[in-house]
Design a protein around this motif. Structure first.
Motif, PDB file in Angstrom:
ATOM      1  N   GLY A  79       2.390  12.513  11.643  1.00 30.39           N
ATOM      2  CA  GLY A  79       2.194  12.058  10.278  1.00 30.39           C
ATOM      3  C   GLY A  79       1.058  12.829   9.643  1.00 30.39           C
ATOM      4  O   GLY A  79       0.163  13.309  10.338  1.00 30.39           O
ATOM      5  N   MET A  80       1.112  12.978   8.338  1.00 28.73           N
ATOM      6  CA  MET A  80       0.117  13.793   7.635  1.00 28.73           C
ATOM      7  C   MET A  80      -0.734  12.911   6.711  1.00 28.73           C
ATOM      8  O   MET A  80      -0.199  12.303   5.773  1.00 28.73           O
ATOM      9  CB  MET A  80       0.848  14.861   6.814  1.00 28.73           C
ATOM     10  N   PRO A  81      -2.048  12.831   6.985  1.00 28.78           N
ATOM     11  CA  PRO A  81      -2.897  12.100   6.040  1.00 28.78           C
ATOM     12  C   PRO A  81      -3.037  12.903   4.754  1.00 28.78           C
ATOM     13  O   PRO A  81      -3.048  14.133   4.786  1.00 28.78           O
ATOM     14  CB  PRO A  81      -4.237  12.001   6.775  1.00 28.78           C
ATOM     15  N   MET A  82      -3.098  12.219   3.631  1.00 33.90           N
ATOM     16  CA  MET A  82      -3.262  12.950   2.373  1.00 33.90           C
ATOM     17  C   MET A  82      -4.681  12.776   1.845  1.00 33.90           C
ATOM     18  O   MET A  82      -5.055  13.387   0.857  1.00 33.90           O
ATOM     19  CB  MET A  82      -2.227  12.541   1.327  1.00 33.90           C
ATOM     20  N   GLN A  83      -5.431  11.907   2.531  1.00 32.99           N
ATOM     21  CA  GLN A  83      -6.820  11.696   2.140  1.00 32.99           C
ATOM     22  C   GLN A  83      -7.551  11.005   3.292  1.00 32.99           C
ATOM     23  O   GLN A  83      -6.933  10.609   4.277  1.00 32.99           O
ATOM     24  CB  GLN A  83      -6.919  10.856   0.874  1.00 32.99           C
TER      25      GLN A  83
ATOM     26  N   LYS B 129      -5.996   5.954 -10.915  1.00 30.80           N
ATOM     27  CA  LYS B 129      -5.535   6.885  -9.883  1.00 30.80           C
ATOM     28  C   LYS B 129      -4.007   6.821  -9.844  1.00 30.80           C
ATOM     29  O   LYS B 129      -3.413   5.951 -10.488  1.00 30.80           O
ATOM     30  CB  LYS B 129      -6.131   6.560  -8.511  1.00 30.80           C
ATOM     31  N   MET B 130      -3.428   7.715  -9.047  1.00 32.65           N
ATOM     32  CA  MET B 130      -1.979   7.623  -8.865  1.00 32.65           C
ATOM     33  C   MET B 130      -1.671   7.246  -7.415  1.00 32.65           C
ATOM     34  O   MET B 130      -1.207   6.165  -7.129  1.00 32.65           O
ATOM     35  CB  MET B 130      -1.330   8.959  -9.257  1.00 32.65           C
ATOM     36  N   HIS B 131      -2.005   8.123  -6.473  1.00 32.57           N
ATOM     37  CA  HIS B 131      -1.814   7.788  -5.059  1.00 32.57           C
ATOM     38  C   HIS B 131      -2.981   8.362  -4.252  1.00 32.57           C
ATOM     39  O   HIS B 131      -3.586   7.661  -3.451  1.00 32.57           O
ATOM     40  CB  HIS B 131      -0.474   8.357  -4.572  1.00 32.57           C
ATOM     41  N   ILE B 132      -3.283   9.617  -4.498  1.00 25.41           N
ATOM     42  CA  ILE B 132      -4.408  10.240  -3.794  1.00 25.41           C
ATOM     43  C   ILE B 132      -5.674   9.972  -4.604  1.00 25.41           C
ATOM     44  O   ILE B 132      -5.694  10.156  -5.817  1.00 25.41           O
ATOM     45  CB  ILE B 132      -4.187  11.769  -3.663  1.00 25.41           C
ATOM     46  N   THR B 133      -6.711   9.507  -3.911  1.00 20.99           N
ATOM     47  CA  THR B 133      -7.998   9.327  -4.594  1.00 20.99           C
ATOM     48  C   THR B 133      -8.714  10.676  -4.598  1.00 20.99           C
ATOM     49  O   THR B 133      -8.959  11.240  -3.523  1.00 20.99           O
ATOM     50  CB  THR B 133      -8.851   8.275  -3.860  1.00 20.99           C
ATOM     51  N   ALA B 134      -9.007  11.158  -5.795  1.00 20.66           N
ATOM     52  CA  ALA B 134      -9.522  12.528  -5.931  1.00 20.66           C
ATOM     53  C   ALA B 134     -10.695  12.820  -4.985  1.00 20.66           C
ATOM     54  O   ALA B 134     -10.690  13.846  -4.301  1.00 20.66           O
ATOM     55  CB  ALA B 134      -9.927  12.777  -7.380  1.00 20.66           C
ATOM     56  N   VAL B 135     -11.657  11.904  -4.906  1.00 20.32           N
ATOM     57  CA  VAL B 135     -12.853  12.197  -4.089  1.00 20.32           C
ATOM     58  C   VAL B 135     -12.558  12.195  -2.594  1.00 20.32           C
ATOM     59  O   VAL B 135     -13.350  12.708  -1.808  1.00 20.32           O
ATOM     60  CB  VAL B 135     -13.996  11.190  -4.367  1.00 20.32           C
ATOM     61  N   ASP B 136     -11.446  11.591  -2.206  1.00 19.56           N
ATOM     62  CA  ASP B 136     -11.118  11.526  -0.778  1.00 19.56           C
ATOM     63  C   ASP B 136     -10.082  12.571  -0.370  1.00 19.56           C
ATOM     64  O   ASP B 136      -9.666  12.612   0.791  1.00 19.56           O
ATOM     65  CB  ASP B 136     -10.574  10.130  -0.430  1.00 19.56           C
TER      66      ASP B 136
ATOM     67  N   ALA C 117     -10.030  25.220   4.707  1.00 18.76           N
ATOM     68  CA  ALA C 117     -10.948  25.681   3.656  1.00 18.76           C
ATOM     69  C   ALA C 117     -11.885  24.571   3.211  1.00 18.76           C
ATOM     70  O   ALA C 117     -12.986  24.827   2.707  1.00 18.76           O
ATOM     71  CB  ALA C 117     -10.147  26.203   2.476  1.00 18.76           C
ATOM     72  N   LYS C 118     -11.472  23.326   3.396  1.00 22.03           N
ATOM     73  CA  LYS C 118     -12.319  22.202   2.974  1.00 22.03           C
ATOM     74  C   LYS C 118     -12.842  21.425   4.191  1.00 22.03           C
ATOM     75  O   LYS C 118     -13.307  20.289   4.048  1.00 22.03           O
ATOM     76  CB  LYS C 118     -11.510  21.260   2.056  1.00 22.03           C
ATOM     77  N   ASN C 119     -12.732  22.022   5.374  1.00 16.96           N
ATOM     78  CA  ASN C 119     -13.148  21.364   6.623  1.00 16.96           C
ATOM     79  C   ASN C 119     -12.498  19.989   6.796  1.00 16.96           C
ATOM     80  O   ASN C 119     -13.128  19.039   7.253  1.00 16.96           O
ATOM     81  CB  ASN C 119     -14.674  21.208   6.681  1.00 16.96           C
ATOM     82  N   SER C 120     -11.258  19.900   6.417  1.00 15.62           N
ATOM     83  CA  SER C 120     -10.557  18.608   6.497  1.00 15.62           C
ATOM     84  C   SER C 120      -9.739  18.462   7.769  1.00 15.62           C
ATOM     85  O   SER C 120      -9.085  17.437   7.981  1.00 15.62           O
ATOM     86  CB  SER C 120      -9.627  18.437   5.289  1.00 15.62           C
ATOM     87  N   GLY C 121      -9.782  19.514   8.598  1.00 17.82           N
ATOM     88  CA  GLY C 121      -8.967  19.480   9.816  1.00 17.82           C
ATOM     89  C   GLY C 121      -9.270  18.279  10.697  1.00 17.82           C
ATOM     90  O   GLY C 121      -8.384  17.755  11.379  1.00 17.82           O
ATOM     91  N   VAL C 122     -10.534  17.819  10.665  1.00 21.36           N
ATOM     92  CA  VAL C 122     -10.925  16.691  11.538  1.00 21.36           C
ATOM     93  C   VAL C 122     -10.133  15.431  11.190  1.00 21.36           C
ATOM     94  O   VAL C 122      -9.836  14.613  12.061  1.00 21.36           O
ATOM     95  CB  VAL C 122     -12.438  16.383  11.445  1.00 21.36           C
ATOM     96  N   TYR C 123      -9.799  15.274   9.917  1.00 26.46           N
ATOM     97  CA  TYR C 123      -9.050  14.073   9.516  1.00 26.46           C
ATOM     98  C   TYR C 123      -7.597  14.163   9.984  1.00 26.46           C
ATOM     99  O   TYR C 123      -6.982  13.155  10.282  1.00 26.46           O
ATOM    100  CB  TYR C 123      -9.115  13.880   7.999  1.00 26.46           C
ATOM    101  N   VAL C 124      -7.078  15.384  10.027  1.00 26.10           N
ATOM    102  CA  VAL C 124      -5.717  15.585  10.541  1.00 26.10           C
ATOM    103  C   VAL C 124      -5.741  15.370  12.055  1.00 26.10           C
ATOM    104  O   VAL C 124      -4.885  14.678  12.616  1.00 26.10           O
ATOM    105  CB  VAL C 124      -5.196  16.996  10.184  1.00 26.10           C
ATOM    106  N   ASP C 125      -6.767  15.938  12.704  1.00 23.77           N
ATOM    107  CA  ASP C 125      -6.866  15.791  14.162  1.00 23.77           C
ATOM    108  C   ASP C 125      -6.992  14.322  14.577  1.00 23.77           C
ATOM    109  O   ASP C 125      -6.553  13.928  15.652  1.00 23.77           O
ATOM    110  CB  ASP C 125      -8.074  16.576  14.689  1.00 23.77           C
ATOM    111  N   SER C 126      -7.614  13.524  13.730  1.00 24.64           N
ATOM    112  CA  SER C 126      -7.847  12.121  14.101  1.00 24.64           C
ATOM    113  C   SER C 126      -6.542  11.327  14.212  1.00 24.64           C
ATOM    114  O   SER C 126      -6.531  10.253  14.800  1.00 24.64           O
ATOM    115  CB  SER C 126      -8.784  11.450  13.096  1.00 24.64           C
ATOM    116  N   VAL C 127      -5.462  11.856  13.654  1.00 23.63           N
ATOM    117  CA  VAL C 127      -4.187  11.129  13.769  1.00 23.63           C
ATOM    118  C   VAL C 127      -3.225  11.824  14.741  1.00 23.63           C
ATOM    119  O   VAL C 127      -2.050  11.472  14.820  1.00 23.63           O
ATOM    120  CB  VAL C 127      -3.501  10.938  12.391  1.00 23.63           C
TER     121      VAL C 127
END
Lengths: 528, 331
Positions: free
Chosen positions: A166-170, A430-437, A148-158
């Motif tokens: 492993g799962m990127p969170m940002q 911040k806590m762990h996840i950077t909101a904008v990322d 929904a946020k076109n973030s699949g490319v970041y998952v695919d990159s790992v």
């Protein structure tokens, strides 16, 4: 033999998967092998899983909730939201995190979930001790949220050979070059005019000639002339430009050692000239990151390349604290022509440690109740992004930083960060996840990141390329430690003026650096 | 017949062994209180000193902490001594370790002796105590704090105390000539020794001061009556009195010279790696610097080699110690 081939294939595919992600420097439509082809856990995904009874997490200092910063409250809230009864966080010192990871993973006391960078992800996945979450992810709601946020490319990159360990969170993030607006103004310069190296050097020279630094003449510095981990050069983009000190894959697929290319010689000469001309702080050689930040805050530096996220706001706050009478505004420069793009690090990923008992029900449960919930777009993601209400942030009316110049009063119902427990002159950011990322849109996001941080992050995302991944080979593991030591010594000695570039390369041959490099290059090319 | 002949001595040995054990048991029971007190120390030593030594076996294996270890015999030792790419760094680290350690030992001990003798000569007891306290204090600072402190003092800019001083007295002409003490191969070792002198001299004087306080004052009085001056008393009374202590201190510390890590690690940087790399920092770099999961086998082999050298030094020092200390060894 099979055991050796597997990690190499995984590594090679992972490297290929890296050409996705940023807006520039890669084809964003490129995806690697589709998920869901491993099949090993397919039958288990349909099984109903319950929350694990207990969970041990190993994480570095990027989780702000340390024991001094409300970790107990964070754990209690995470337990409440996920239904996991007992959560234990193992958080070694940030600077020695991977030393500890190596020790822990070599022992029989491994954590259930661990945060790893790309190097360790690759090595541990290749050894078969990380759980393959490909199928679990393919059939999960998390994938839907990423899509929904076109973030699949970041998952695919790992992904490695299409598999996900492993799962990127940002997004991985990277550094941009910040310049003090007041320094630009003092010299009548505009950030948008700094478009090439000549203009950049002219800017530094004008800052120096104007005597804007509070100590001596130098106007820029960093922690080390070369970084200790990939992407190595991200604190000095304008000086390294297209040079890269380690192995790079060329357009035809062959590998070369970037240190042996003319671009690296030119880069070292630029650093040496910068030091010689008094623009660069020579103490960059051995100072820590915190030393460099302090120098930026105290007005010794007016130019500083650093992380394009909440650090933009932190740096401004630090300047305001150290120099209350001065304008603390920082402006992030777009990469100059010779740099082209900043480097986006490969994201750190959350991995599930496989217990090797051929029953994946435990791992399935951890995926569902820990990995998935971390990016649920709702309460748990909110916790990982902003922390615990009334510990790290608050919606209640109140005043923060009372009695200081930064004192601010908030009305009831307005989101605001609270003072840090360890230093009440600073606010959490911040806590762990950077909101904008974040890779998943967060419901009820207070959008609390400072404007400067948002701007820096957006500028970086629009102007970055992904860090190159180098596959692992036996020769690489055997000799790269010695080779890195030689290369780092040469860069340091050339930059500080002890050697010329030519002397540096003579030493490189004397130390058999060229021969070690050739062995590694040959081993990498043998993978093609 | 032969059976009986053989059986007799065996029976005697058996009886003698049984009697010996009985005696030991009786003694142990008699002194059971002492054995009980010793037990925690014994358990501690067993678990924390001896049990971890099982890891030594990895020096003979290829082991990355994940895959099952593969026995490779003395491969890693061969690499250490003969590999054209690794042996040079290894021998450089060995040489640096010996050079830095021995020079540091002689320098700090020598300086501590001189300071102790001067302190011993001080008449004002209060002033003496103040000086002693001041020079002991640096010993209690951690090496991390010490390194930060000296990187500020020696900074190659106008904030650096030493460089500013050198500029003011005209040793250096301009800011362009500031000396980067910790970033220069030529300066790193002298500075390292100076920092060690500053930090450890005071603490080392404790032993010498204890010896000096044991010298009979009547000897000094007798020397004065015989017309000896201050320098002659120092030369013919004080120094001979502490000579054995000096040798003992050197011998005891010589056994530990291979253990050099923290002080070097915190002051080391990329520009001075060749002059500052010692065995323990070499092991660390080989383990964690490759950007890949290391082969612990090689670094375990280097560590084992270092321990063997250390053990040989302990035995040699023990031998010397027996000579110097009239039969009393250190182990």
């Amino acid at each position: 033999m099979k055991k050796r081939v597997l990690p190499l294939l995984l590594s090679a595919t992972m490297a290929a998967g890296l050409f996705a992600g940023c807006d520039k420097g890669g084809d964003t439509n490129t995806t690697t092998t589709a998920a869901g082809n491993s099949g090993t856990q397919a039958s288990n995904t349909a099984t109903e899983v319950t929350a694990p009874e207990s969970l041990t997490i190993m994480v570095d200092g990027t989780l702000v909730a340390t024991t001094e910063e409300g970790q107990a409250e964070f754990i209690a809230k995470l337990q409440e939201l996920t239904g996991i009864k007992t959560i234990k966080i193992v958080q070694p010192d940030h600077s020695s995190y991977y030393d500890n990871v190596s020790q822990v993973m070599a022992s029989n006391d491994r954590p259930d979930v661990i945060l790893l960078n790309s190097t360790y992800l690759q090595s541990y996945a290749g050894e078969g001790i990380l759980w393959d979450m490909t199928d679990a992810y393919a059939s999960s709601d998390l994938k839907t949220r990423h899509d929904a946020k076109n973030s699949g490319v970041y998952v695919d990159s790992v992904r490695m050979d299409g598999k996900l360990y492993g799962m990127p969170m940002q997004r991985g993030g990277g550094c941009v070059t910040y310049v003090r607006q007041s320094w630009l103004d003092a010299c009548g310069l505009k950030a948008e005019d700094i478009t090439n190296y000549a203009a950049y050097i002219d800017m530094l020279t004008q800052f120096k000639n104007k005597g804007l630094s509070t100590v001596d003449d130098y106007v820029i510095g960093a922690a080390g002339f070369i970084g200790s981990e990939a992407p190595y050069i991200n604190y000095w983009p304008e000086f390294y430009q297209d040079a890269y000190p380690t192995f790079v894959q060329q357009a035809d697929g062959t590998w070369v050692d970037g240190f042996e290319l003319d671009s690296m010689k030119a880069a070292m000469q630029r650093l040496a000239d910068g030091v010689k001309n008094g623009l660069i702080d020579i103490q960059s050689l051995d100072q820590k990151t915190s030393d460099a930040r302090t120098k930026m805050a105290s007005g010794e530096y007016g130019v500083f390349t650093y992380w394009a996220n909440h650090w933009a706001a932190n740096l401004e706050n630090n300047i305001a604290k150290a120099l209350p009478d001065e304008d603390n505004t920082l402006v992030a420069l777009e990469p100059i022509d010779e740099v082209g793009t900043y480097i986006n690090r490969l994201a750190n990923v959350w991995c599930i440690v496989d217990d090797g008992n051929n029953d994946s029900s435990r791992e399935q449960a951890i995926f569902k109740y820990f990995i998935e919930t971390m990016q649920d777009g709702d309460k748990v993601q909110f916790l990982w992004t902003y922390g615990v209400e009334d510990v790290h942030y608050s919606y209640k009316a109140g005043t923060v930083l009372a009695g200081t110049e930064k004192e601010k009063t908030y009305e009831d119902g307005t989101f605001h960060w609270l003072e840090m427990k360890s230093d009440n002159t600073k606010l959490y950011s911040k806590m762990h996840i950077t909101a904008v990322d974040a890779l998943v849109t967060l419901k009820n996001d207070p959008n609390a990141l400072a404007e400067s941080a948002v701007k820096a992050s957006q500028l970086f995302t629009a102007n970055c390329r992904n860090e190159a991944m180098i596959p692992s080979t036996d020769a690489y593991a055997e000799y790269n430690g010695s080779l890195i030591t030689i290369k780092n010594e040469i860069i340091a000695k050339v930059a500080t003026g002890e050697w010329t570039v030519d002397q540096g390369y003579e030493y490189y041959k004397e130390q058999k650096g060229d021969q070690m490099s050739k062995m590694i290059v040959d081993s990498l090319n043998a993978l093609n | 017949m032969s059976k009986n002949v053989d059986a007799a001595p065996t029976a005697t040995v058996a009886v003698s062994t049984t009697t010996k054990w009985k005696k030991i048991k009786t003694k142990m029971w008699k002194y059971r209180g002492f054995y009980l007190m010793f037990l925690p120390v014994f358990i501690f030593a067993l678990f924390f000193f001896y049990l971890p030594m099982i890891g030594i076996r990895y020096a003979f294996y290829d082991y990355n902490g994940l895959k099952e270890a593969t026995f490779v015999g003395i491969k890693h030792f061969k690499t250490m001594f003969t590999d054209p790419f690794k042996s040079k760094d290894f021998f450089n680290a060995v040489l640096n370790t010996v050079e830095i350690s021995v020079f540091k030992l002689l320098l700090t001990t020598g300086f501590a002796v001189i300071v102790s003798i001067f302190l011993n000569e001080m008449i004002n007891i209060h002033f003496k105590k103040v000086i002693q306290t001041i020079i002991y204090l640096p010993h209690f600072l951690s090496w991390v704090v010490t390194a930060s402190l000296f990187s500020l003092i020696l900074a190659p800019n106008s904030h650096g105390l030493i460089n500013t001083f050198l500029l003011n007295i005209g040793v250096i002409k301009s800011a362009d000539e500031y000396i980067y003490f910790l970033g220069s191969s030529a300066w790193w070792r002298p500075i390292y020794f100076l920092i060690n002198l500053w930090k450890e001299t005071g603490w080392q004087t404790v032993i010498f001061m204890a010896t000096l306080s044991g010298i009979n004052p009547e000897l000094y009085e007798a020397a004065s009556i015989d017309g000896a001056g201050r320098f002659q008393k120092m030369r013919y009374l004080t120094f001979p009195a502490i000579r054995n202590t000096i040798l003992t201190v050197i011998i005891l510390n010589l056994a530990k010279i291979m253990n050099l890590f923290e002080s070097v690690w915190v002051l080391q940087n990329n520009a001075v790696i060749q002059t500052s790399q010692v065995l323990e920092t070499y092991i660390y770099n080989q383990t964690f610097n490759s950007g890949r999961i290391p082969n612990y086998g090689y670094t375990a082999a280097v560590g084992l080699f270092k321990s063997l050298i250390g053990m040989v030094l302990v035995l040699v020092c023990n031998h010397w110690s027996k000579k110097v200390r009239e039969g009393r060894g250190i182990v």
